[in-house]
Design a protein around this motif. Structure first.
Motif, PDB file in Angstrom:
ATOM      1  N   GLU A 145      -4.245 -36.376  16.245  1.00 54.62           N
ATOM      2  CA  GLU A 145      -5.708 -36.500  16.366  1.00 54.62           C
ATOM      3  C   GLU A 145      -6.373 -36.207  15.023  1.00 54.62           C
ATOM      4  OE1 GLU A 145      -7.248 -37.796  18.874  1.00 54.62           O
ATOM      5  OE2 GLU A 145      -5.279 -37.962  19.837  1.00 54.62           O
ATOM      6  N   GLU A 146      -5.899 -35.177  14.356  1.00 57.40           N
ATOM      7  CA  GLU A 146      -6.485 -34.820  13.047  1.00 57.40           C
ATOM      8  C   GLU A 146      -6.337 -35.952  12.044  1.00 57.40           C
ATOM      9  OE1 GLU A 146      -5.893 -29.956  13.024  1.00 57.40           O
ATOM     10  OE2 GLU A 146      -4.794 -31.174  11.565  1.00 57.40           O
ATOM     11  N   LYS A 147      -5.179 -36.576  12.037  1.00 58.86           N
ATOM     12  CA  LYS A 147      -4.929 -37.674  11.097  1.00 58.86           C
ATOM     13  C   LYS A 147      -5.797 -38.884  11.440  1.00 58.86           C
ATOM     14  CE  LYS A 147      -2.041 -35.383   8.791  1.00 58.86           C
ATOM     15  NZ  LYS A 147      -2.483 -34.835   7.523  1.00 58.86           N
ATOM     16  N   LYS A 148      -6.006 -39.088  12.758  1.00 56.43           N
ATOM     17  CA  LYS A 148      -6.848 -40.227  13.187  1.00 56.43           C
ATOM     18  C   LYS A 148      -8.298 -40.015  12.759  1.00 56.43           C
ATOM     19  CE  LYS A 148      -4.397 -42.146  17.162  1.00 56.43           C
ATOM     20  NZ  LYS A 148      -4.287 -42.123  18.628  1.00 56.43           N
ATOM     21  N   VAL A 149      -8.770 -38.767  12.891  1.00 58.91           N
ATOM     22  CA  VAL A 149     -10.151 -38.447  12.499  1.00 58.91           C
ATOM     23  C   VAL A 149     -10.332 -38.706  11.008  1.00 58.91           C
ATOM     24  CG1 VAL A 149     -11.790 -36.532  12.197  1.00 58.91           C
ATOM     25  CG2 VAL A 149     -10.538 -36.787  14.345  1.00 58.91           C
ATOM     26  N   LEU A 150      -9.348 -38.289  10.216  1.00 56.12           N
ATOM     27  CA  LEU A 150      -9.422 -38.499   8.757  1.00 56.12           C
ATOM     28  C   LEU A 150      -9.446 -39.995   8.430  1.00 56.12           C
ATOM     29  CD1 LEU A 150      -6.940 -35.810   7.364  1.00 56.12           C
ATOM     30  CD2 LEU A 150      -9.391 -35.935   6.938  1.00 56.12           C
ATOM     31  N   SER A 178     -10.475 -42.441  10.391  1.00 54.46           N
ATOM     32  CA  SER A 178     -11.701 -43.099  10.863  1.00 54.46           C
ATOM     33  C   SER A 178     -12.833 -42.983   9.833  1.00 54.46           C
ATOM     34  CB  SER A 178     -12.140 -42.511  12.203  1.00 54.46           C
ATOM     35  OG  SER A 178     -12.448 -41.155  12.027  1.00 54.46           O
ATOM     36  N   SER A 179     -12.813 -41.895   9.027  1.00 58.16           N
ATOM     37  CA  SER A 179     -13.864 -41.764   8.009  1.00 58.16           C
ATOM     38  C   SER A 179     -13.537 -42.574   6.752  1.00 58.16           C
ATOM     39  CB  SER A 179     -14.074 -40.284   7.653  1.00 58.16           C
ATOM     40  OG  SER A 179     -12.860 -39.739   7.245  1.00 58.16           O
ATOM     41  N   ASN A 180     -12.258 -42.933   6.575  1.00 56.76           N
ATOM     42  CA  ASN A 180     -11.858 -43.772   5.423  1.00 56.76           C
ATOM     43  C   ASN A 180     -10.871 -44.826   5.919  1.00 56.76           C
ATOM     44  OD1 ASN A 180     -12.931 -42.332   2.899  1.00 56.76           O
ATOM     45  ND2 ASN A 180     -11.922 -40.700   4.041  1.00 56.76           N
ATOM     46  N   SER A 181     -11.342 -45.780   6.673  1.00 56.98           N
ATOM     47  CA  SER A 181     -10.428 -46.677   7.397  1.00 56.98           C
ATOM     48  C   SER A 181      -9.571 -47.547   6.481  1.00 56.98           C
ATOM     49  CB  SER A 181     -11.210 -47.552   8.372  1.00 56.98           C
ATOM     50  OG  SER A 181     -12.220 -48.225   7.656  1.00 56.98           O
ATOM     51  N   GLY A 182      -9.996 -47.769   5.268  1.00 56.72           N
ATOM     52  CA  GLY A 182      -9.214 -48.635   4.380  1.00 56.72           C
ATOM     53  C   GLY A 182      -8.152 -47.899   3.576  1.00 56.72           C
ATOM     54  N   ASP A 183      -8.106 -46.594   3.683  1.00 59.65           N
ATOM     55  CA  ASP A 183      -7.198 -45.790   2.861  1.00 59.65           C
ATOM     56  C   ASP A 183      -5.742 -45.957   3.349  1.00 59.65           C
ATOM     57  OD1 ASP A 183      -5.658 -43.642   1.789  1.00 59.65           O
ATOM     58  OD2 ASP A 183      -7.547 -42.639   1.269  1.00 59.65           O
ATOM     59  N   LYS A 184      -4.915 -46.508   2.471  1.00 55.94           N
ATOM     60  CA  LYS A 184      -3.513 -46.797   2.861  1.00 55.94           C
ATOM     61  C   LYS A 184      -2.727 -45.512   3.137  1.00 55.94           C
ATOM     62  CE  LYS A 184      -2.764 -51.215   0.598  1.00 55.94           C
ATOM     63  NZ  LYS A 184      -2.147 -51.913  -0.521  1.00 55.94           N
ATOM     64  N   LEU A 243      -3.860 -42.599   4.216  1.00 55.63           N
ATOM     65  CA  LEU A 243      -4.245 -42.001   5.506  1.00 55.63           C
ATOM     66  C   LEU A 243      -3.675 -42.809   6.667  1.00 55.63           C
ATOM     67  CD1 LEU A 243      -7.967 -41.003   4.773  1.00 55.63           C
ATOM     68  CD2 LEU A 243      -5.984 -39.519   4.899  1.00 55.63           C
ATOM     69  N   ASN A 244      -3.635 -44.121   6.466  1.00 56.04           N
ATOM     70  CA  ASN A 244      -3.062 -44.990   7.498  1.00 56.04           C
ATOM     71  C   ASN A 244      -1.578 -44.682   7.690  1.00 56.04           C
ATOM     72  OD1 ASN A 244      -3.306 -47.056   9.370  1.00 56.04           O
ATOM     73  ND2 ASN A 244      -2.495 -48.565   7.919  1.00 56.04           N
ATOM     74  N   LYS A 245      -0.912 -44.442   6.565  1.00 53.50           N
ATOM     75  CA  LYS A 245       0.528 -44.100   6.613  1.00 53.50           C
ATOM     76  C   LYS A 245       0.719 -42.755   7.316  1.00 53.50           C
ATOM     77  CE  LYS A 245       4.390 -43.495   3.480  1.00 53.50           C
ATOM     78  NZ  LYS A 245       4.721 -43.093   2.134  1.00 53.50           N
ATOM     79  N   ASN A 246      -0.194 -41.826   7.044  1.00 52.87           N
ATOM     80  CA  ASN A 246      -0.109 -40.498   7.677  1.00 52.87           C
ATOM     81  C   ASN A 246      -0.248 -40.588   9.197  1.00 52.87           C
ATOM     82  OD1 ASN A 246       0.183 -39.356   5.207  1.00 52.87           O
ATOM     83  ND2 ASN A 246      -1.908 -38.573   5.034  1.00 52.87           N
ATOM     84  N   VAL A 247      -1.139 -41.471   9.636  1.00 51.33           N
ATOM     85  CA  VAL A 247      -1.332 -41.641  11.095  1.00 51.33           C
ATOM     86  C   VAL A 247      -0.057 -42.184  11.722  1.00 51.33           C
ATOM     87  CG1 VAL A 247      -2.578 -42.989  12.844  1.00 51.33           C
ATOM     88  CG2 VAL A 247      -3.823 -41.899  10.971  1.00 51.33           C
ATOM     89  N   LYS A 248       0.530 -43.191  11.036  1.00 48.47           N
ATOM     90  CA  LYS A 248       1.766 -43.782  11.587  1.00 48.47           C
ATOM     91  C   LYS A 248       2.880 -42.738  11.659  1.00 48.47           C
ATOM     92  CE  LYS A 248       0.990 -48.598  10.523  1.00 48.47           C
ATOM     93  NZ  LYS A 248       1.109 -49.655   9.509  1.00 48.47           N
ATOM     94  N   GLU A 249       2.941 -41.909  10.636  1.00 51.18           N
ATOM     95  CA  GLU A 249       3.965 -40.857  10.613  1.00 51.18           C
ATOM     96  C   GLU A 249       3.722 -39.852  11.750  1.00 51.18           C
ATOM     97  OE1 GLU A 249       6.850 -40.422   9.226  1.00 51.18           O
ATOM     98  OE2 GLU A 249       6.934 -38.489  10.250  1.00 51.18           O
ATOM     99  N   ALA A 250       2.441 -39.502  11.957  1.00 49.43           N
ATOM    100  CA  ALA A 250       2.102 -38.558  13.045  1.00 49.43           C
ATOM    101  C   ALA A 250       2.436 -39.168  14.412  1.00 49.43           C
ATOM    102  CB  ALA A 250       0.622 -38.205  12.967  1.00 49.43           C
TER     103      ALA A 250
END
Lengths: 356, 283
Positions: free
Chosen positions: B145-150, B152-158, B160-167
């Motif tokens: 959830e924390e990674k998703k929130v991060l 959502s505020s920077n949706s284009g950031d690769k 952060l996107n990688k971090n969500v997938k890892e989580a």
């Protein structure tokens, strides 16, 4: 001269050899002249004596035999190690294919077969080479026996196994007069005593090496053991003393450089200084006692450690600030000084004076 | 003092040592497995994993008891190999017999930081598929959830996107393949632990090694579980005949989330030594 061991017999045979050479020289220089009867009496006496020693102790009666014996000792040592490793790997290769009952049967019967073979060979063979090989293989089989029982039944590891293996190795060593097995027994017994000391001080047994002071009781026990009579056994007393000194001086060397692994809760520097002083005092004492008692192995080991302690201190004091040529010059000069002192001590009159 | 024992007598003593030692060891095994109380627990492959690399010179098979702890650093301190549970604090260590003040917190700053501690063997309580596992799942969810929130505020950031997938992968592993066996308590009185953790289907009490360590982040001494005294459980031939066909099935890709292929009934006896009672494939 009472001859109780192979070492005694070999000494006597060497003594005869030296006598014969010296007699020939004295006769050539006309200092001594024996008549035919006296000559033949000596030759006949020595011939009979050497024959007797050879049949009882399988001694080397000349230089060639001695060289061959050394080769045989090395070969039997390598053979013993190879066969012991082979027993281990043979079992590991196939044990997964056997049921638990068959595994148990093999593990229990193998050391018993090994013991029977060692006993049979030691009774038949005078040289002892093959009985030493069989003895080491039997010890390996017994180590495998207990360690595999531990694996098969998921038994919590215990230091008591070291004690059992040590006693077994000692029995085989004394039964076959084998120094290799004695060394194994000493290593196992020292490990057990050190582990036990560790557990008494709150360590888990297998971590006994993390506090070098755990080795001190084992060193004391091993040093005292040769005070029991060992005349029948070849070189056993020397082996005990050398191992005892290694088990004492190596931990002292570690603690003199790394005080934080000590049990003592003093400041690190204080612990290191204490052990540095102990290192010098005890190695010097070892040299003194060794000369006094005629224990050459104690003198040599004490000398080696005294030099190591000295050079370690030199390194601490001078390595960083002294030019390297000067540092190595000091090392060289110190070695010369030590040589000079030992040369003086070799002089019987001076050593007598020092020791009196 | 005269010591003169004949070689024959020494060999006889050696024979006796072999026989008597084997009798003592096997008696201990029988005692462990026969005397009450003992407990049985069902574990899956995720808790009892086969060795990844079986040596070609060793035909034996053992399963490794895979256990975890709820890390001292909360849901961010996620590590497969973490061995520093939050509950193993200074008070607990003192309860286990460690003298923290005398041995690790003396006035010498060097000793406080570097003095190598010594390990002790204590009893460790392991819980299977219980509250600790649920907490671990929750931590993985919070982390996602924390990674998703991060993101959502920077949706284009690769990154952060990688971090969500890892989580997401972490949560998936938690659900499907990671061990549910957690070390939740330790003590030196095994009887007391038996009474406190009486549910035999959920708790194992096993011997293990604990040592204090200086935690640089927390600026204090915390406990570390080094290992269990018996972590590799031998698989007897009768169980291998059931497990070998299952183990031969290849996993196509490393690190992929796979569910357990077999389950094992593991028993712990009166000497806290384990053995496999039964093993069967999971359909």
């Amino acid at each position: 001269m009472l001859i109780r061991s192979k070492v005694d017999a070999q000494k006597r045979a060497d003594q005869i050899g030296y006598f014969q050479v010296e007699l020939t020289v004295m006769e050539q220089e006309n200092i001594l002249s024996l008549n035919e009867d006296q000559h033949s009496a000596i030759v006949s006496y020595h011939k009979n004596l050497l024959g007797e020693l050879s049949s009882n102790f399988d001694i080397d009666s000349n230089k060639q035999e001695k060289q061959l014996s050394l080769g045989m000792k090395i070969t039997s040592f390598l053979g013993a190690l190879g066969l012991a490793a082979s027993v281990f790997f043979l079992f590991y290769q196939f044990w997964g294919k056997f049921s638990t009952n068959i595994q148990l049967f093999i593990l229990m019967v193998t050391p018993l077969i090994g013991l029977t073979a060692t006993m049979y060979v030691s009774g038949k063979e005078k040289t002892g080479y093959f009985s030493k090989v069989f003895g080491l293989v039997t010890l390996a089989a017994f180590v495998l026996n207990l360690s595999m029982l531990g694996q098969i039944f998921n038994i919590t590891p215990s230091e008591n196994a070291l004690l059992i293996w040590a006693v077994f190795a000692f029995l085989l060593a004394y039964a076959t007069d084998a120094r290799l097995l004695l060394a194994m027994g000493i290593i196992l017994m020292a490990s057990f005593l050190s582990a036990k000391t560790g557990t008494w001080n709150g360590c888990y047994w297998i971590n006994f090496g993390e506090r070098p002071e755990n080795f001190f009781p084992a060193a004391i026990v091993l040093f005292l053991l040769p005070f029991l009579p060992h005349n029948r056994f070849s070189g056993f007393s020397s082996i005990y003393r050398v191992f005892a000194m290694l088990l004492f001086f190596i931990p002292v060397l570690i603690l003199s450089n790394w005080g934080l692994v000590s049990y003592m809760n003093f400041a690190r520097d204080s612990i290191e200084i204490l052990y540095q002083v102990a290192g010098f005092v005890f190695s010097a004492a070892a040299i003194f006692v060794g000369i006094k008692k005629g224990w050459s192995e104690v003198v040599n080991t004490g000398n080696a450690f005294f030099t190591i302690f000295l050079y370690t201190k030199f390194y601490d004091w001078w390595w960083d600030w002294m030019p390297k040529y000067l540092f190595f010059l000091v090392i060289g000069l110190t070695a010369m000084l030590i040589l000079f002192i030992f040369k003086r001590l070799r002089n019987p009159d001076i050593s007598k004076e020092v020791l009196s | 003092m005269k010591i003169a024992i004949s070689s024959r007598k020494l060999f006889l003593l050696a024979f006796l040592i072999v026989v008597i030692t084997n009798i003592i060891v096997l008696s201990g095994v029988v005692f462990n497995r026969s005397a009450e109380p003992y407990r049985e627990i069902i574990l899956m492959e995720r808790e009892l994993t086969p060795q990844y690399r079986v040596h070609k010179d060793n035909s034996g098979l053992s399963l490794q008891l895979t256990w975890r702890v709820l890390d001292i650093n909360g849901h961010k301190g996620y590590s497969y190999y973490s061995r520093q549970p939050a509950w193993l604090n200074r008070e607990k260590l003192e309860e286990l017999g460690f003298n923290i003040i005398a041995d690790y917190l003396n006035s010498d700053i060097d000793a406080r930081l570097y003095k190598k501690p010594v390990a002790k063997e204590v009893f460790i309580v392991l819980e299977n598929n219980g509250e600790a596992y649920q907490e671990s799942l929750t931590r993985a969810q919070i982390y996602l959830e924390e990674k998703k929130v991060l993101l959502s505020s920077n949706s284009g950031d690769k990154r952060l996107n990688k971090n969500v997938k890892e989580a997401q992968r972490r949560l998936e592993r938690e659900r499907i393949s990671k061990s549910r066996l957690f070390a939740i308590d330790a003590g030196i009185d095994s009887e007391w632990l038996r009474e406190k953790y009486s549910d035999q289907t959920r708790f194992i009490i096993a011997k293990g090694l604990v040592e204090p360590r200086y935690n640089y982040q927390k600026k204090g001494v915390t406990g570390y579980i080094k290992k269990l005294s018996v972590e590799n459980i031998h698989v007897a031939l009768k169980h291998r005949q059931l497990l070998d066909p299952v183990l031969l099935k290849n996993i196509s890709k490393q690190n992929v989330n796979v569910s357990s292929r077999y389950k094992v009934v593991l028993a712990y006896g009166s000497r806290y030594e384990p053995w496999i009672v039964a093993a069967s494939p999971v359909e």
